[in-house]
Write an enzyme that holds these catalytic residues in place. Structure first.
Site, PDB file in Angstrom:
ATOM      1  N   ALA A 189     -42.897  65.399  10.400  1.00  0.00           N
ATOM      2  CA  ALA A 189     -43.656  64.801   9.699  1.00  0.00           C
ATOM      3  C   ALA A 189     -44.153  66.233   8.404  1.00  0.00           C
ATOM      4  O   ALA A 189     -44.121  67.277   8.866  1.00  0.00           O
ATOM      5  CB  ALA A 189     -45.171  64.278  10.148  1.00  0.00           C
ATOM      6  N   HIS A 190     -44.373  65.755   7.110  1.00  0.00           N
ATOM      7  CA  HIS A 190     -44.899  66.689   6.239  1.00  0.00           C
ATOM      8  C   HIS A 190     -46.343  67.145   6.776  1.00  0.00           C
ATOM      9  O   HIS A 190     -47.062  65.960   6.661  1.00  0.00           O
ATOM     10  CB  HIS A 190     -44.644  66.144   4.744  1.00  0.00           C
ATOM     11  CG  HIS A 190     -43.395  66.127   4.340  1.00  0.00           C
ATOM     12  ND1 HIS A 190     -42.504  67.295   4.085  1.00  0.00           N
ATOM     13  CD2 HIS A 190     -42.357  65.105   4.010  1.00  0.00           C
ATOM     14  CE1 HIS A 190     -41.281  67.127   3.712  1.00  0.00           C
ATOM     15  NE2 HIS A 190     -41.447  65.692   3.541  1.00  0.00           N
ATOM     16  N   GLY A 191     -46.787  68.191   6.630  1.00  0.00           N
ATOM     17  CA  GLY A 191     -48.016  68.533   7.053  1.00  0.00           C
ATOM     18  C   GLY A 191     -48.214  70.022   7.273  1.00  0.00           C
ATOM     19  O   GLY A 191     -47.192  70.661   7.712  1.00  0.00           O
TER      20      GLY A 191
END
Length: 398
Positions: A189-191
């Site tokens: 995930a992007h984050g």
């Protein structure tokens, strides 16, 4: 003929030889200058040729001559073309090795010390992917690996919004969700990095990638100007204001030189004209306010601390073989046979990253504003090289 009669003839012959021997032959003045010019030119070209040969010999030194370096398996094949001829640079594989050797740190380097996988509290790998670091090229390989190693691959999480930092509520939601994933799950995930301990949740195995900071933003700049993006925006947001055709055609060189707000990278800035995720260190620093100012030593130090203490591997797709080797050995449950599958499925036309034409003076101008971001990037590369060398030293690389 008598001996006395022969003497005048010999004397005349000797006088003629001496005359020819010591005679001065006049040369035109211009001829002398031409000969001198030719001699200087030949000397210069000989020097240049010798210097070039010497540089090539240095580049081939590791490959052609046995040494401690090549005995460890750290040959020129593992050094990228960009790094060739820079073996003394500490930010290259060879330079890192030489530095550690000269400072006496090489002997105490072990895979146990450099592997944080053992500190994870759940058998779940969390790949928090920064933007434009090559994850798009890695995901097809991860799909193959998940099937080969019987691993669950999860690409969608509970937080769908894309922002530079997440709210406390979003962090709690994701931490709880990750902690409840099935064992042997790889979640991407992007984050930013999440402090699971802060939310009283078990820590997963953290992995990620980094890339040259300025190459990232150049890639991002042109990705926003593709024909596909233009078509989608004109079709879906037809009723809204649109960027002009000139905006889509503007080069990165023009954007920087014109002083456009989109291409301004101001140290300590909190707000940006365009939210372009230029803070690579932010993905590793976290969601706190101290991580948000651009290109600051404090944010970078926090990011370094997390990489060193919390991440199993932070690789770079600029050097996929080294990255996959380290991931395969340090996180084997998820990356077993990574090198085999990568080499099996890669094609001759496959490229690591697309190169965009950017002038050297523009690159130099922009890089001056990314000093601390480069500090973080090189820190991650050096740690990756240490993990790789520790495998070699322990004869654990097969």
């Amino acid at each position: 003929m008598s001996l006395n009669a022969d003497r005048p003839y010999k004397m005349k012959l000797r006088e003629m030889e001496n005359a020819l021997k010591y005679r001065r032959i006049p040369y035109p003045k211009r001829s002398v200058e031409l000969i001198a010019l030719l001699a200087i030119s030949c000397t210069f070209f000989l020097f240049m040729h010798t210097n070039k040969l010497n540089s090539r010999l240095k580049e081939m030194e590791v490959k052609l001559q046995p040494s401690e370096f090549s005995a460890l398996g750290l040959t020129g094949n593992h050094i990228s073309g960009h790094d060739a001829g820079k073996h003394d640079d500490i930010n290259t594989l060879h330079g890192t090795y030489q530095y550690l050797k000269s400072t006496g740190q090489l002997g105490g380097m072990t895979t146990l010390h450099l592997n944080n996988t053992r500190r994870a509290q759940i058998q779940v790998a969390f790949f928090n992917r920064p933007t434009r670091v090559g994850t798009e090229q890695l995901i097809p390989l991860l799909r193959l690996l998940s099937a080969y190693n019987d691993v669950n691959l999860v690409l969608n999480g509970p937080v769908t919004s894309v922002s530079r930092v997440r709210t406390t509520k979003e962090q709690q939601l994701e931490a709880r969700w990750v902690s409840k994933l099935d064992q042997d799950t790889l979640y991407i995930a992007h984050g930013n990095w999440l402090n699971f301990t802060e939310f009283k949740r078990h820590k997963p195995i953290y992995i990620s990638l980094v890339r040259d900071p300025v190459e990232r933003i150049i890639h991002q700049y042109y990705q926003q100007r593709t024909l596909g993006k233009l078509s989608i925006r004109r079709r879906i947001y037809a009723g809204h204001s649109q960027q002009s055709n000139a905006w889509y055609k503007q080069s990165f060189n023009q954007c920087v030189r014109s002083g456009s707000a989109e291409c301004q990278y101001i140290q300590y800035s909190m707000e940006d004209a365009v939210e372009d995720f230029k803070r690579q260190s932010l993905f590793f620093c976290g969601n706190q306010q101290d991580c948000l100012p651009f290109n600051t030593p404090q944010a970078v130090q926090l990011a370094k601390r997390n990489v060193e203490k919390e991440y199993a591997v932070v690789g770079t797709w600029e050097q996929p073989n080294i990255t996959l080797t380290v991931m395969e050995k340090y996180v084997p449950r998820y990356f077993n046979h990574a090198r085999y599958l990568y080499n099996l499925h890669k094609t001759a036309k496959q490229r690591t990253f697309r190169r965009y034409p950017v002038d050297a003076d523009v690159l130099a101008m922009v890089r001056r504003n990314f000093t601390h971001e480069y500090d973080f990037y090189f820190f991650c590369k050096q740690r990756l090289y240490q993990q790789y060398m520790a495998l070699q030293l322990e004869n654990n690389l097969h």
